[in-house]
Motif scaffolding. Structure first.
Motif, PDB file in Angstrom:
ATOM      1  N   TRP A  19       1.753   2.071  -2.836  1.00 33.59           N
ATOM      2  CA  TRP A  19       1.290   1.965  -1.452  1.00 33.59           C
ATOM      3  C   TRP A  19       0.812   0.544  -1.154  1.00 33.59           C
ATOM      4  O   TRP A  19       0.992   0.057  -0.042  1.00 33.59           O
ATOM      5  CB  TRP A  19       0.205   2.998  -1.120  1.00 33.59           C
ATOM      6  CG  TRP A  19      -1.141   2.735  -1.729  1.00 33.59           C
ATOM      7  CD1 TRP A  19      -1.631   3.249  -2.889  1.00 33.59           C
ATOM      8  CD2 TRP A  19      -2.174   1.900  -1.192  1.00 33.59           C
ATOM      9  NE1 TRP A  19      -2.900   2.789  -3.120  1.00 33.59           N
ATOM     10  CE2 TRP A  19      -3.260   1.950  -2.085  1.00 33.59           C
ATOM     11  CE3 TRP A  19      -2.286   1.113  -0.052  1.00 33.59           C
ATOM     12  CZ2 TRP A  19      -4.434   1.248  -1.882  1.00 33.59           C
ATOM     13  CZ3 TRP A  19      -3.467   0.404   0.156  1.00 33.59           C
ATOM     14  CH2 TRP A  19      -4.525   0.479  -0.756  1.00 33.59           C
ATOM     15  N   VAL A  20       0.233  -0.138  -2.148  1.00 38.07           N
ATOM     16  CA  VAL A  20      -0.198  -1.524  -1.936  1.00 38.07           C
ATOM     17  C   VAL A  20       1.034  -2.397  -1.732  1.00 38.07           C
ATOM     18  O   VAL A  20       1.083  -3.203  -0.793  1.00 38.07           O
ATOM     19  CB  VAL A  20      -1.054  -2.030  -3.115  1.00 38.07           C
ATOM     20  CG1 VAL A  20      -1.292  -3.525  -3.009  1.00 38.07           C
ATOM     21  CG2 VAL A  20      -2.381  -1.287  -3.171  1.00 38.07           C
ATOM     22  N   ARG A  21       2.018  -2.243  -2.578  1.00 40.70           N
ATOM     23  CA  ARG A  21       3.246  -3.032  -2.459  1.00 40.70           C
ATOM     24  C   ARG A  21       3.911  -2.816  -1.101  1.00 40.70           C
ATOM     25  O   ARG A  21       4.332  -3.760  -0.441  1.00 40.70           O
ATOM     26  CB  ARG A  21       4.217  -2.663  -3.567  1.00 40.70           C
ATOM     27  CG  ARG A  21       3.737  -3.013  -4.949  1.00 40.70           C
ATOM     28  CD  ARG A  21       4.617  -2.349  -6.002  1.00 40.70           C
ATOM     29  NE  ARG A  21       4.148  -2.627  -7.328  1.00 40.70           N
ATOM     30  CZ  ARG A  21       4.643  -3.586  -8.111  1.00 40.70           C
ATOM     31  NH1 ARG A  21       5.620  -4.350  -7.684  1.00 40.70           N
ATOM     32  NH2 ARG A  21       4.162  -3.774  -9.315  1.00 40.70           N
ATOM     33  N   ARG A  22       3.998  -1.556  -0.688  1.00 35.51           N
ATOM     34  CA  ARG A  22       4.633  -1.216   0.590  1.00 35.51           C
ATOM     35  C   ARG A  22       3.835  -1.817   1.753  1.00 35.51           C
ATOM     36  O   ARG A  22       4.405  -2.423   2.660  1.00 35.51           O
ATOM     37  CB  ARG A  22       4.717   0.301   0.732  1.00 35.51           C
ATOM     38  CG  ARG A  22       5.387   0.770   2.009  1.00 35.51           C
ATOM     39  CD  ARG A  22       5.280   2.264   2.214  1.00 35.51           C
ATOM     40  NE  ARG A  22       3.868   2.650   2.327  1.00 35.51           N
ATOM     41  CZ  ARG A  22       3.248   3.531   1.542  1.00 35.51           C
ATOM     42  NH1 ARG A  22       3.892   4.146   0.587  1.00 35.51           N
ATOM     43  NH2 ARG A  22       1.974   3.811   1.707  1.00 35.51           N
ATOM     44  N   ASP A  23       2.512  -1.643   1.719  1.00 38.98           N
ATOM     45  CA  ASP A  23       1.687  -2.096   2.836  1.00 38.98           C
ATOM     46  C   ASP A  23       1.567  -3.614   2.926  1.00 38.98           C
ATOM     47  O   ASP A  23       1.275  -4.150   3.988  1.00 38.98           O
ATOM     48  CB  ASP A  23       0.303  -1.447   2.776  1.00 38.98           C
ATOM     49  CG  ASP A  23       0.346   0.032   3.133  1.00 38.98           C
ATOM     50  OD1 ASP A  23       1.433   0.531   3.499  1.00 38.98           O
ATOM     51  OD2 ASP A  23      -0.712   0.697   3.040  1.00 38.98           O
ATOM     52  N   LEU A  24       1.807  -4.321   1.837  1.00 38.12           N
ATOM     53  CA  LEU A  24       1.803  -5.786   1.902  1.00 38.12           C
ATOM     54  C   LEU A  24       2.927  -6.307   2.798  1.00 38.12           C
ATOM     55  O   LEU A  24       2.820  -7.387   3.367  1.00 38.12           O
ATOM     56  CB  LEU A  24       1.937  -6.392   0.498  1.00 38.12           C
ATOM     57  CG  LEU A  24       0.690  -6.331  -0.369  1.00 38.12           C
ATOM     58  CD1 LEU A  24       1.038  -6.746  -1.797  1.00 38.12           C
ATOM     59  CD2 LEU A  24      -0.427  -7.202   0.190  1.00 38.12           C
ATOM     60  N   ALA A  35      -4.224  -3.604   2.194  1.00 38.45           N
ATOM     61  CA  ALA A  35      -3.492  -3.841   0.951  1.00 38.45           C
ATOM     62  C   ALA A  35      -3.872  -5.185   0.336  1.00 38.45           C
ATOM     63  O   ALA A  35      -4.056  -5.290  -0.883  1.00 38.45           O
ATOM     64  CB  ALA A  35      -1.988  -3.785   1.214  1.00 38.45           C
ATOM     65  N   GLU A  36      -4.005  -6.210   1.156  1.00 37.47           N
ATOM     66  CA  GLU A  36      -4.405  -7.530   0.661  1.00 37.47           C
ATOM     67  C   GLU A  36      -5.790  -7.478   0.039  1.00 37.47           C
ATOM     68  O   GLU A  36      -6.027  -8.049  -1.037  1.00 37.47           O
ATOM     69  CB  GLU A  36      -4.377  -8.552   1.800  1.00 37.47           C
ATOM     70  CG  GLU A  36      -2.980  -8.878   2.288  1.00 37.47           C
ATOM     71  CD  GLU A  36      -2.968  -9.663   3.596  1.00 37.47           C
ATOM     72  OE1 GLU A  36      -4.040  -9.813   4.229  1.00 37.47           O
ATOM     73  OE2 GLU A  36      -1.884 -10.112   3.991  1.00 37.47           O
ATOM     74  N   GLU A  37      -6.717  -6.797   0.700  1.00 34.09           N
ATOM     75  CA  GLU A  37      -8.083  -6.695   0.189  1.00 34.09           C
ATOM     76  C   GLU A  37      -8.126  -5.887  -1.103  1.00 34.09           C
ATOM     77  O   GLU A  37      -8.864  -6.237  -2.034  1.00 34.09           O
ATOM     78  CB  GLU A  37      -8.996  -6.077   1.244  1.00 34.09           C
ATOM     79  CG  GLU A  37      -9.239  -7.009   2.416  1.00 34.09           C
ATOM     80  CD  GLU A  37      -9.992  -6.358   3.559  1.00 34.09           C
ATOM     81  OE1 GLU A  37     -10.250  -5.129   3.529  1.00 34.09           O
ATOM     82  OE2 GLU A  37     -10.334  -7.094   4.514  1.00 34.09           O
ATOM     83  N   THR A  38      -7.326  -4.846  -1.183  1.00 36.19           N
ATOM     84  CA  THR A  38      -7.271  -4.032  -2.391  1.00 36.19           C
ATOM     85  C   THR A  38      -6.715  -4.840  -3.557  1.00 36.19           C
ATOM     86  O   THR A  38      -7.281  -4.831  -4.662  1.00 36.19           O
ATOM     87  CB  THR A  38      -6.412  -2.768  -2.157  1.00 36.19           C
ATOM     88  OG1 THR A  38      -7.019  -1.998  -1.120  1.00 36.19           O
ATOM     89  CG2 THR A  38      -6.274  -1.945  -3.416  1.00 36.19           C
ATOM     90  N   LEU A  39      -5.628  -5.553  -3.318  1.00 35.99           N
ATOM     91  CA  LEU A  39      -5.031  -6.357  -4.380  1.00 35.99           C
ATOM     92  C   LEU A  39      -5.990  -7.465  -4.818  1.00 35.99           C
ATOM     93  O   LEU A  39      -6.132  -7.728  -6.018  1.00 35.99           O
ATOM     94  CB  LEU A  39      -3.692  -6.937  -3.927  1.00 35.99           C
ATOM     95  CG  LEU A  39      -2.909  -7.705  -4.982  1.00 35.99           C
ATOM     96  CD1 LEU A  39      -2.648  -6.849  -6.222  1.00 35.99           C
ATOM     97  CD2 LEU A  39      -1.603  -8.210  -4.392  1.00 35.99           C
ATOM     98  N   ALA A  40      -6.659  -8.099  -3.876  1.00 30.64           N
ATOM     99  CA  ALA A  40      -7.626  -9.143  -4.218  1.00 30.64           C
ATOM    100  C   ALA A  40      -8.755  -8.574  -5.074  1.00 30.64           C
ATOM    101  O   ALA A  40      -9.188  -9.206  -6.051  1.00 30.64           O
ATOM    102  CB  ALA A  40      -8.192  -9.778  -2.949  1.00 30.64           C
TER     103      ALA A  40
END
Length: 55
Positions: A19-24, A35-40
């Motif tokens: 979901w992070v990859r998709r939402d980026l 997604a950016e905040e989660t990955l960070a």
């Protein structure tokens, strides 16, 4: 950035949930921001666990 911190970041990105990859790539700004905040946060956590200073 050291080779070690680069490897840590790469490993973290590789294990990012789908979901992070998709939402980026989303055109929805709210989804992309989340997604950016989660990955960070995932990257910061991985670096903190290994004692690497933030870049």
């Amino acid at each position: 950035m050291t080779d070690r911190s680069t490897a840590i970041i790469l490993q973290t990105v590789e294990r990012a949930p789908q979901w992070v990859r998709r939402d980026l790539c989303s055109t929805d700004q709210a989804a992309r921001t989340q997604a950016e905040e989660t990955l960070a946060a995932m990257i910061a956590d991985a670096l903190n666990r290994t004692g690497e200073p933030p870049a």
